[in-house]
Design a protein around this motif. Structure first.
Motif, PDB file in Angstrom:
ATOM      1  N   ALA A  78       0.834  -1.203   0.000  1.00 16.36           N
ATOM      2  CA  ALA A  78       0.000   0.000   0.000  1.00 16.36           C
ATOM      3  C   ALA A  78       0.872   1.258   0.000  1.00 16.36           C
ATOM      4  N   LEU A  79       1.940   1.241   0.783  1.00 18.43           N
ATOM      5  CA  LEU A  79       2.849   2.394   0.831  1.00 18.43           C
ATOM      6  C   LEU A  79       3.525   2.614  -0.522  1.00 18.43           C
ATOM      7  N   ILE A  80       3.903   1.526  -1.183  1.00 15.66           N
ATOM      8  CA  ILE A  80       4.505   1.627  -2.516  1.00 15.66           C
ATOM      9  C   ILE A  80       3.483   2.170  -3.508  1.00 15.66           C
ATOM     10  N   ALA A  81       2.281   1.627  -3.486  1.00 15.71           N
ATOM     11  CA  ALA A  81       1.228   2.055  -4.417  1.00 15.71           C
ATOM     12  C   ALA A  81       0.899   3.534  -4.257  1.00 15.71           C
ATOM     13  N   ASP A  82       1.003   4.044  -3.038  1.00 10.80           N
ATOM     14  CA  ASP A  82       0.693   5.452  -2.793  1.00 10.80           C
ATOM     15  C   ASP A  82       1.898   6.368  -2.924  1.00 10.80           C
ATOM     16  N   GLY A  83       3.063   5.816  -3.246  1.00 12.99           N
ATOM     17  CA  GLY A  83       4.247   6.645  -3.431  1.00 12.99           C
ATOM     18  C   GLY A  83       4.898   7.107  -2.136  1.00 12.99           C
ATOM     19  N   GLU A  84       4.527   6.494  -1.013  1.00 16.64           N
ATOM     20  CA  GLU A  84       5.153   6.848   0.261  1.00 16.64           C
ATOM     21  C   GLU A  84       6.579   6.315   0.327  1.00 16.64           C
ATOM     22  N   VAL A  85       6.826   5.216  -0.394  1.00 21.92           N
ATOM     23  CA  VAL A  85       8.138   4.588  -0.459  1.00 21.92           C
ATOM     24  C   VAL A  85       8.247   3.926  -1.826  1.00 21.92           C
ATOM     25  N   THR A  86       9.464   3.760  -2.335  1.00 20.75           N
ATOM     26  CA  THR A  86       9.625   3.122  -3.646  1.00 20.75           C
ATOM     27  C   THR A  86       9.941   1.640  -3.481  1.00 20.75           C
ATOM     28  N   GLN A  87       9.638   0.881  -4.504  1.00 19.37           N
ATOM     29  CA  GLN A  87       9.970  -0.546  -4.511  1.00 19.37           C
ATOM     30  C   GLN A  87      11.482  -0.715  -4.408  1.00 19.37           C
ATOM     31  N   GLU A  88      12.237   0.181  -5.034  1.00 18.62           N
ATOM     32  CA  GLU A  88      13.694   0.110  -4.984  1.00 18.62           C
ATOM     33  C   GLU A  88      14.203   0.261  -3.549  1.00 18.62           C
ATOM     34  N   GLU A  89      13.616   1.195  -2.805  1.00 19.49           N
ATOM     35  CA  GLU A  89      14.033   1.383  -1.422  1.00 19.49           C
ATOM     36  C   GLU A  89      13.707   0.152  -0.587  1.00 19.49           C
ATOM     37  N   VAL A  90      12.530  -0.417  -0.784  1.00 21.15           N
ATOM     38  CA  VAL A  90      12.134  -1.618  -0.049  1.00 21.15           C
ATOM     39  C   VAL A  90      13.100  -2.756  -0.358  1.00 21.15           C
ATOM     40  N   SER A  91      13.419  -2.945  -1.634  1.00 21.07           N
ATOM     41  CA  SER A  91      14.338  -4.011  -2.037  1.00 21.07           C
ATOM     42  C   SER A  91      15.730  -3.786  -1.475  1.00 21.07           C
ATOM     43  N   ARG A  92      16.195  -2.543  -1.523  1.00 30.58           N
ATOM     44  CA  ARG A  92      17.526  -2.212  -1.020  1.00 30.58           C
ATOM     45  C   ARG A  92      17.618  -2.478   0.485  1.00 30.58           C
ATOM     46  N   ARG A  93      16.599  -2.042   1.230  1.00 29.42           N
ATOM     47  CA  ARG A  93      16.612  -2.239   2.673  1.00 29.42           C
ATOM     48  C   ARG A  93      16.489  -3.720   3.039  1.00 29.42           C
ATOM     49  N   ALA A  94      15.731  -4.475   2.258  1.00 24.84           N
ATOM     50  CA  ALA A  94      15.617  -5.926   2.519  1.00 24.84           C
ATOM     51  C   ALA A  94      16.962  -6.596   2.287  1.00 24.84           C
ATOM     52  N   ALA A  95      17.675  -6.190   1.236  1.00 24.38           N
ATOM     53  CA  ALA A  95      18.998  -6.757   0.959  1.00 24.38           C
ATOM     54  C   ALA A  95      19.987  -6.403   2.067  1.00 24.38           C
ATOM     55  N   GLN A  96      19.919  -5.179   2.565  1.00 21.98           N
ATOM     56  CA  GLN A  96      20.809  -4.763   3.642  1.00 21.98           C
ATOM     57  C   GLN A  96      20.539  -5.540   4.928  1.00 21.98           C
ATOM     58  N   SER A  97      19.273  -5.814   5.207  1.00 18.11           N
ATOM     59  CA  SER A  97      18.941  -6.520   6.444  1.00 18.11           C
ATOM     60  C   SER A  97      19.356  -7.983   6.387  1.00 18.11           C
ATOM     61  N   ARG A  98      19.528  -8.542   5.186  1.00 18.87           N
ATOM     62  CA  ARG A  98      19.969  -9.940   5.040  1.00 18.87           C
ATOM     63  C   ARG A  98      21.462 -10.085   5.204  1.00 18.87           C
ATOM     64  N   GLN A  99      22.207  -8.985   5.113  1.00 20.44           N
ATOM     65  CA  GLN A  99      23.674  -9.055   5.194  1.00 20.44           C
ATOM     66  C   GLN A  99      24.158  -9.207   6.600  1.00 20.44           C
TER      67      GLN A  99
END
Length: 99
Positions: A78-99
């Motif tokens: 919902a946040l992505i759909a409304d432009g509150e956050v980008t899919q790229e930011e979500v993906s980047r943060r998910a990758a960082q949390s896996r490291q």
């Protein structure tokens, strides 16, 4: 005597659902407003992670952003759909949390 019509019950449930969302604290001010989609999708996340902040405060957005990887997929979408956050930011943060 008959009970309420199906249409009356639907309107009652709809009004109750909107009132319940408002009670969760996700009803921002005009300047800080979030869409109904975000309110519905993120109400549980807000209650679990950021309810210590007033919904009309800048702190609630900062809290939800800091919660990042803890947010539910429904809320993130919902946040992505409304432009509150980008899919790229979500993906980047998910990758960082896996490291």
């Amino acid at each position: 005597m008959r009970g309420p019509s199906r249409n009356t019950m639907y309107r009652f449930r709809s009004c109750w659902a909107i009132a319940a969302v408002a009670a969760t604290g996700l009803c921002g001010t005009q300047a800080n407003a979030v869409s109904l989609r975000v309110k519905l999708a993120c109400s549980s996340d807000y209650r679990a992670l950021c309810s210590q902040y007033s919904s009309d405060s800048p702190e609630v957005r900062a809290c939800m952003r800091a919660a990042g990887e803890k947010l539910s997929p429904r809320c993130l979408n919902a946040l992505i759909a409304d432009g509150e956050v980008t899919q790229e930011e979500v993906s980047r943060r998910a990758a960082q949390s896996r490291q």
